[in-house]
Design a protein around this motif. Structure first.
Motif, PDB file in Angstrom:
ATOM      1  N   ALA A 121     -60.528  23.207   7.615  1.00  0.00           N
ATOM      2  CA  ALA A 121     -60.955  23.986   8.790  1.00  0.00           C
ATOM      3  C   ALA A 121     -60.381  23.418  10.080  1.00  0.00           C
ATOM      4  N   SER A 122     -59.074  23.217  10.086  1.00  0.00           N
ATOM      5  CA  SER A 122     -58.433  22.680  11.297  1.00  0.00           C
ATOM      6  C   SER A 122     -58.520  23.686  12.440  1.00  0.00           C
ATOM      7  N   ASP A 123     -58.575  23.160  13.664  1.00  0.00           N
ATOM      8  CA  ASP A 123     -58.563  24.031  14.839  1.00  0.00           C
ATOM      9  C   ASP A 123     -57.130  24.349  15.253  1.00  0.00           C
ATOM     10  N   ASP A 124     -56.195  23.550  14.779  1.00  0.00           N
ATOM     11  CA  ASP A 124     -54.813  23.738  15.215  1.00  0.00           C
ATOM     12  C   ASP A 124     -54.002  24.463  14.132  1.00  0.00           C
ATOM     13  N   GLU A 125     -52.688  24.290  14.158  1.00  0.00           N
ATOM     14  CA  GLU A 125     -51.808  25.044  13.254  1.00  0.00           C
ATOM     15  C   GLU A 125     -51.431  24.237  12.014  1.00  0.00           C
ATOM     16  N   THR A 126     -52.317  23.410  11.553  1.00  0.00           N
ATOM     17  CA  THR A 126     -52.015  22.573  10.389  1.00  0.00           C
ATOM     18  C   THR A 126     -51.584  23.418   9.185  1.00  0.00           C
ATOM     19  N   GLY A 127     -52.388  24.422   8.858  1.00  0.00           N
ATOM     20  CA  GLY A 127     -52.103  25.263   7.678  1.00  0.00           C
ATOM     21  C   GLY A 127     -50.750  25.945   7.765  1.00  0.00           C
ATOM     22  N   PRO A 128     -50.483  26.698   8.844  1.00  0.00           N
ATOM     23  CA  PRO A 128     -49.174  27.357   8.962  1.00  0.00           C
ATOM     24  C   PRO A 128     -48.009  26.374   8.947  1.00  0.00           C
ATOM     25  N   CYS A 129     -48.163  25.238   9.569  1.00  0.00           N
ATOM     26  CA  CYS A 129     -47.078  24.240   9.574  1.00  0.00           C
ATOM     27  C   CYS A 129     -46.753  23.802   8.145  1.00  0.00           C
ATOM     28  N   ALA A 130     -47.791  23.555   7.351  1.00  0.00           N
ATOM     29  CA  ALA A 130     -47.586  23.114   5.968  1.00  0.00           C
ATOM     30  C   ALA A 130     -46.974  24.241   5.140  1.00  0.00           C
ATOM     31  N   LEU A 131     -47.495  25.444   5.360  1.00  0.00           N
ATOM     32  CA  LEU A 131     -47.003  26.612   4.615  1.00  0.00           C
ATOM     33  C   LEU A 131     -45.521  26.839   4.887  1.00  0.00           C
ATOM     34  N   THR A 174     -44.293  15.682   6.729  1.00  0.00           N
ATOM     35  CA  THR A 174     -44.781  15.058   5.492  1.00  0.00           C
ATOM     36  C   THR A 174     -44.471  15.934   4.279  1.00  0.00           C
ATOM     37  N   VAL A 175     -44.740  17.233   4.417  1.00  0.00           N
ATOM     38  CA  VAL A 175     -44.462  18.159   3.307  1.00  0.00           C
ATOM     39  C   VAL A 175     -42.952  18.207   3.035  1.00  0.00           C
ATOM     40  N   ARG A 176     -42.186  18.281   4.103  1.00  0.00           N
ATOM     41  CA  ARG A 176     -40.719  18.351   3.964  1.00  0.00           C
ATOM     42  C   ARG A 176     -40.200  17.119   3.219  1.00  0.00           C
ATOM     43  N   GLU A 177     -40.712  15.982   3.585  1.00  0.00           N
ATOM     44  CA  GLU A 177     -40.262  14.728   2.982  1.00  0.00           C
ATOM     45  C   GLU A 177     -40.683  14.649   1.506  1.00  0.00           C
ATOM     46  N   ALA A 178     -41.897  15.110   1.220  1.00  0.00           N
ATOM     47  CA  ALA A 178     -42.358  15.091  -0.175  1.00  0.00           C
ATOM     48  C   ALA A 178     -41.481  15.991  -1.023  1.00  0.00           C
ATOM     49  N   ARG A 179     -41.114  17.130  -0.463  1.00  0.00           N
ATOM     50  CA  ARG A 179     -40.283  18.071  -1.238  1.00  0.00           C
ATOM     51  C   ARG A 179     -38.853  17.563  -1.390  1.00  0.00           C
ATOM     52  N   THR A 181     -45.406  20.086  -6.973  1.00  0.00           N
ATOM     53  CA  THR A 181     -46.267  21.022  -6.238  1.00  0.00           C
ATOM     54  C   THR A 181     -46.881  20.254  -5.069  1.00  0.00           C
ATOM     55  N   VAL A 182     -46.803  20.841  -3.892  1.00  0.00           N
ATOM     56  CA  VAL A 182     -47.435  20.196  -2.733  1.00  0.00           C
ATOM     57  C   VAL A 182     -48.637  21.050  -2.329  1.00  0.00           C
ATOM     58  N   GLU A 229     -45.266  12.206  16.624  1.00  0.00           N
ATOM     59  CA  GLU A 229     -43.990  11.498  16.466  1.00  0.00           C
ATOM     60  C   GLU A 229     -42.925  12.489  16.898  1.00  0.00           C
ATOM     61  N   PRO A 230     -42.239  12.229  18.014  1.00  0.00           N
ATOM     62  CA  PRO A 230     -41.425  13.241  18.675  1.00  0.00           C
ATOM     63  C   PRO A 230     -40.497  14.022  17.747  1.00  0.00           C
ATOM     64  N   GLU A 231     -39.798  13.327  16.888  1.00  0.00           N
ATOM     65  CA  GLU A 231     -38.801  14.041  16.087  1.00  0.00           C
ATOM     66  C   GLU A 231     -39.429  14.885  14.982  1.00  0.00           C
ATOM     67  N   GLN A 232     -40.734  14.684  14.738  1.00  0.00           N
ATOM     68  CA  GLN A 232     -41.355  15.393  13.631  1.00  0.00           C
ATOM     69  C   GLN A 232     -42.517  16.274  14.072  1.00  0.00           C
ATOM     70  N   SER A 233     -42.778  16.296  15.359  1.00  0.00           N
ATOM     71  CA  SER A 233     -44.027  16.915  15.770  1.00  0.00           C
ATOM     72  C   SER A 233     -43.921  18.412  16.040  1.00  0.00           C
ATOM     73  N   ARG A 234     -42.714  18.906  16.120  1.00  0.00           N
ATOM     74  CA  ARG A 234     -42.578  20.309  16.488  1.00  0.00           C
ATOM     75  C   ARG A 234     -43.024  21.216  15.350  1.00  0.00           C
ATOM     76  N   PRO A 235     -43.763  22.262  15.660  1.00  0.00           N
ATOM     77  CA  PRO A 235     -44.054  23.265  14.651  1.00  0.00           C
ATOM     78  C   PRO A 235     -42.747  23.992  14.300  1.00  0.00           C
ATOM     79  N   PRO A 236     -42.656  24.658  13.171  1.00  0.00           N
ATOM     80  CA  PRO A 236     -41.419  25.349  12.817  1.00  0.00           C
ATOM     81  C   PRO A 236     -41.034  26.417  13.850  1.00  0.00           C
ATOM     82  N   ALA A 237     -39.752  26.754  13.851  1.00  0.00           N
ATOM     83  CA  ALA A 237     -39.221  27.640  14.886  1.00  0.00           C
ATOM     84  C   ALA A 237     -39.939  28.993  14.897  1.00  0.00           C
TER      85      ALA A 237
END
Lengths: 442, 237
Positions: A90-100, A71-76, A83-84, A429-437
C-alpha cells in the motif's frame, strides 16, 4: 557506601567484565579461524550449481519508488529467467508502477491488511508464489525452487546467484544468506556500517557455516521452497526480526543454514544517528524476543548440538553480553581515564600498578580483535587503505555504543510492551532514482 | 496493565533465556562479593605449598599474604587479593555452566568442572610465575637478564611477522614480545626486581587470566558438543 564495599563491588563488576571479555575473545578466535578458512575456500572455488533451479525474487516494498526500479532491473540482468515478485504494501508513491515497468510481477496489498510489517507482506508474496505453482503445468518443484528475499534497495554481486544455488546442491540446506555490504559510503556513519557488516559480521557469518547456523537477514536471504513449506502457511512471522525468526523455525525443522562467503549483497546504510538507533532498536528488540525459542533447539532431536549451541550463544548475546558489557566497559573505562588523569598509578587492590601499563593492557584487549578484523576488511575491500581500516577499527569500539544504546532502548520497549514497526527510510540514488520515461511523461 | 505482569514481561524479553542471562550475571556479581576473600586465602595457601616445593622459604602473612625468602637477595611479601584469586574465573565458569547454557547436564557438568579446575591450576601457575620472575630478576646479573629478555623479544617478534603462523600464536607472541620489552626496559633503567614483578603482574597477570578463562570457555563448549560433533566442526564445508 563504605569505601571497602565500593571497592569490592567495583572488583565484582570487573570480574564480570573479565568473564564477558573472555567469552567474546573465545568467540572471536573461533569466528576468525573458521571464517577465514571458509572465505579462502570460497574464493578458491568457481561454483556452478549441479541442479537446475527455479529462482523467485520476493521483494516487499513500502514507498520505495526511489530504488525499486533499479533493483528489479538488476535482478533481471543477473537472472533473466527468474520471476521477480514485488509486494507493494500500500505505497503512497509510484513503487508498484516503477517495479511493473521493469518487468516485475506486482501484488498490491490494501488496507486493512496492508502495512502490518514485513513478515505479513512476504507471506502474501509466498501465497501468490504458491498460486503460480498451482497454475504452472508441472507445478514448481519445492526442492528446486529457491526464493530470494531482497530489500527494495538490494543489489547482488555478479557471481552471487551461481554461488548461492550451488550451496543448495546439499539437500539438507534450507537457507543461504549472502554477506551484506553498504553501497552509499559517502558519509562516515555509512562507512562504519560497511566496516561493521562486511568487516565483522560477514566473517562471523562465514564461521557459522561450520555450525550450520548462519543467521538469515532481510536482504540476500535465499530459502528452498520445500523449507518454507515445512514451516507452514505463513513462513515469515510478524516478529520485528522476521528473518531471524524464520532462521530459527527452519533450524527447528532440521534444515541447515549456509552462507555463500565469496559473494555479497549491497544495500543502503542509514545516514543519520537517529535513524541508525531506530533501526538497531528494532533489530535488538526482535533479537531478544526471538531468544525465547533457544530452549526449543535443545529439545528437538533433529537439531545438531553444534547448531543448537552456536544459535543459543547468538540469541543470548544481547542479554548476556552486550547489556552487561555496556556497564562494565564504561565503568572500567571511566576508572582508567580518571586514574590516568588524576594519578600516575592505579590503586588496584592495594598494589600500585603503573596506569600506563594497565592502559596498554586494556587497549590491546579492547582494540586488537577490531584491528584484526580491520586488516581483513582492508584486504577484501577495493580502495580501502590499511591505515584507514585500522582507524575504523578503533572508532568501531565507540561506534558500538550506538548498539548498546539501541539495546537498552529495545529492552525498555519490551518492558513497556511496545512493538510497533519502524521502517528504515531509503535515500535517493541519483542514477537510479528516476521513474521510467513513460511514467514521467504521464 | 496486563502487559506489565511479570510473566508477560518475561515472555517478551526472551523467556527463560533472558532469565538465565540475568541470573548468570547476578551470580557472578554476588558470588564474587561474598567469596573473593575465601578464594584469596585458598589460592594463597596453595601458592605457599607450591613455592615451598620449589625450595623457597615461605611464611604466611595475614589472611592471604605470603612472605617469600630466597637468600639475601630476594625477600618479598606478596598478597593474593580478591581480584588476583580464582574467584572471578571459577564463579564465571560455574555460573555459565550451571545457569546459562542449556543442554545435557552431564556434559555441562563435566565441562564446567574441568574448565574451573584448569582455571585454578593456571591461576596458581600465574601467581607462582610472578614470584619466579622476581627471583630471577633479583638473582641474575643485569647483563644476562637484559640479553635473555632481548633475545626472547626478538624470537617473539619473529613469530609475529613470519608467515604461516596461526592467529592465536601471533597474539601470544605479541603479548610475550611486549612483556619482554617492558621488563627489559625496567632492568635497563635500573629498577629493582620489585618493580619488575609489578610490571609483570600488571601486564602478564590479567592477560594470562583472560586467556585461561577463554580457554576454559572453549573447553566448556567442547564438552557440551562431544567428540562426534567436534569432528564435524573441524571439517571445512
Amino acid at each position: 557506601v563504605p569505601p571497602e564495599l565500593a571497592g569490592t563491588l567495583f572488583n565484582a563488576v570487573m570480574a564480570l567484565a573479565l568473564l564477558l571479555l573472555a567469552w567474546g575473545f573465545a568467540q572471536f578466535v573461533l569466528a576468525y579461524r573458521w571464517g577465514h578458512q571458509e572465505l579462502e575456500d570460497a574464493l578458491a572455488r568457481d561454483p556452478q550449481p549441479e541442479g537446475d533451479y527455479r529462482l523467485v525474487f520476493l521483494i516487499a516494498c513500502l514507498n520505495e519508488q526511489e530504488v525499486i526500479g533499479a533493483t528489479v532491473r538488476e535482478a533481471r540482468r543477473l537472472a533473466p529467467h527468474a520471476t521477480v515478485l514485488v509486494v507493494d504494501d500500500a505505497s503512497d508513491d509510484e513503487t508498484g508502477p516503477c517495479a511493473l515497468a521493469e518487468g516485475a510481477m506486482v501484488v498490491r496489498r490494501e488496507f486493512p491488511d496492508a502495512r502490518q510489517g514485513k513478515g505479513p507482506a512476504l507471506n502474501q508474496g509466498y501465497e501468490v508464489l504458491q498460486s503460480l505453482s498451482r497454475l504452472s503445468p508441472d507445478g514448481f518443484d519445492p526442492e528446486r525452487t529457491i526464493v530470494c528475499v531482497m530489500d527494495a534497495d538490494g543489489r547482488l554481486s555478479d557471481g552471487a546467484i551461481p554461488a548461492v544455488l550451488s550451496r543448495f546442491d546439499n539437500p539438507r540446506v534450507g537457507g543461504v544468506q549472502l554477506p551484506v555490504r553498504i553501497r552509499n559510503k559517502g558519509r562516515f556513519l555509512c562507512r562504519m556500517q560497511d566496516f561493521e557488516f562486511w568487516g565483522m559480521s560477514a566473517i562471523t557469518q562465514m564461521a557459522r557455516i561450520r555450525t550450520r547456523s548462519v543467521s538469515l537477514g532481510g536482504n540476500g536471504q535465499f530459502t528452498r521452497l520445500a523449507a518454507l513449506v515445512s514451516v507452514g502457511h505463513d513462513p515469515w512471522s510478524d516478529a520485528l526480526t522476521e528473518d531471524l525468526d524464520l532462521a530459527l523455525e527452519l533450524t527447528l525443522r532440521g534444515w541447515e543454514l549456509d552462507c555463500a562467503a565469496a559473494e555479497w549483497v549491497t544495500q543502503q546504510g542509514v545516514e543519520t544517528l537517529p535513524a541508525l538507533l531506530r533501526q538497531r532498536t528494532r533489530w535488538y528488540q526482535g533479537h531478544m524476543t526471538c531468544a525465547a525459542k533457544a530452549p526449543l533447539l535443545w529439545r528437538h532431536e533433529g537439531v545438531a548440538r553444534r547448531t543448537a549451541l552456536e544459535t543459543t550463544i547468538y540469541l543470548m548475546t544481547p542479554a548476556f553480553v552486550m547489556l552487561p558489557w555496556s556497564i562494565a566497559f564504561t565503568a572500567g573505562l571511566a576508572f582508567l581515564v580518571f586514574n590516568l588523569v588524576v594519578h600516575s598509578s592505579l590503586p588496584f587492590d592495594g598494589v600500585g600498578v603503573q596506569a600506563g601499563l594497565y592502559a596498554g593492557f586494556w587497549y590491546a584487549l579492547t582494540f586488537l580483535p577490531h584491528v584484526v578484523h580491520g586488516l581483513l576488511y582492508a584486504q577484501r575491500t577495493d580502495g580501502e587503505r590499511v591505515l584507514s581500516a585500522i582507524g575504523k577499527a578503533h572508532v568501531n569500539v565507540f561506534y558500538a555504543y550506538a548498539n548498546m544504546v539501541a539495546g537498552w532502548r529495545a529492552l525498555g520497549r519490551i518492558l513497556i510492551g511496545r512493538a510497533d514497526w519502524a521502517k528504515t527510510k531509503r535515500v535517493a540514488e541519483p542514477e537510479q532514482s528516476r521513474p521510467p520515461a513513460w511514467l514521467e511523461a504521464a | 496493565v496486563s502487559r506489565l505482569y511479570p510473566a508477560a514481561v518475561l515472555r517478551r524479553v526472551g523467556g527463560s533465556t533472558a532469565l538465565r542471562a540475568v541470573a548468570t550475571v547476578a551470580l557472578v556479581l554476588v558470588g564474587y562479593t561474598y567469596t573473593h576473600q575465601w578464594f584469596a586465602r585458598f589460592d594463597s595457601t596453595i601458592a605457599a605449598h607450591s613455592l615451598r616445593a620449589l625450595g623457597f622459604h615461605v611464611t604466611s602473612v595475614g589472611a592471604s599474604g605470603l612472605a617469600v625468602h630466597a637468600g639475601k637477595q630476594f625477600d618479598v611479601t606478596a598478597i593474593v587479593t580478591g581480584s588476583c584469586s580464582s574467584a572471578a574465573g571459577v564463579l564465571g565458569l560455574l555460573a555459565v555452566t550451571l545457569v546459562l547454557l542449556p543442554g545435557s547436564p552431564v556434559r555441562r557438568g563435566i565441562g564446567g568442572v574441568v574448565a574451573a579446575l584448569l582455571f585454578v591450576v593456571c591461576n596458581q601457575l600465574r601467581i607462582v610465575s610472578i614470584v619466579l620472575v622476581g627471583w630471577w630478576l633479583a638473582t641474575t646479573s643485569k647483563e644476562d637478564v637484559l640479553a635473555t629478555l632481548v633475545a626472547l623479544a626478538i624470537v617473539a617478534l619473529l613469530l609475529v611477522v613470519l608467515p604461516y603462523r596461526s592467529l592465536a600464536m601471533r597474539v601470544a607472541a605479541v603479548v610475550f614480545c611486549g612483556l619482554s620489552v617492558i621488563l627489559a626496559y625496567d632492568v635497563w633503567r635500573g629498577s629493582n626486581y620489585l618493580d619488575g614483578m609489578i610490571s609483570y603482574h600488571a601486564l602478564a597477570g590479567p592477560m594470562l587470566t583472560l586467556a585461561t578463562l577463554a580457554i576454559g570457555i572453549l573447553v566448556l563448549w567442547r564438552a557440551i558438543l562431544g567428540r562426534d560433533e567436534l569432528k564435524l566442526l573441524s571439517r571445512r564445508a
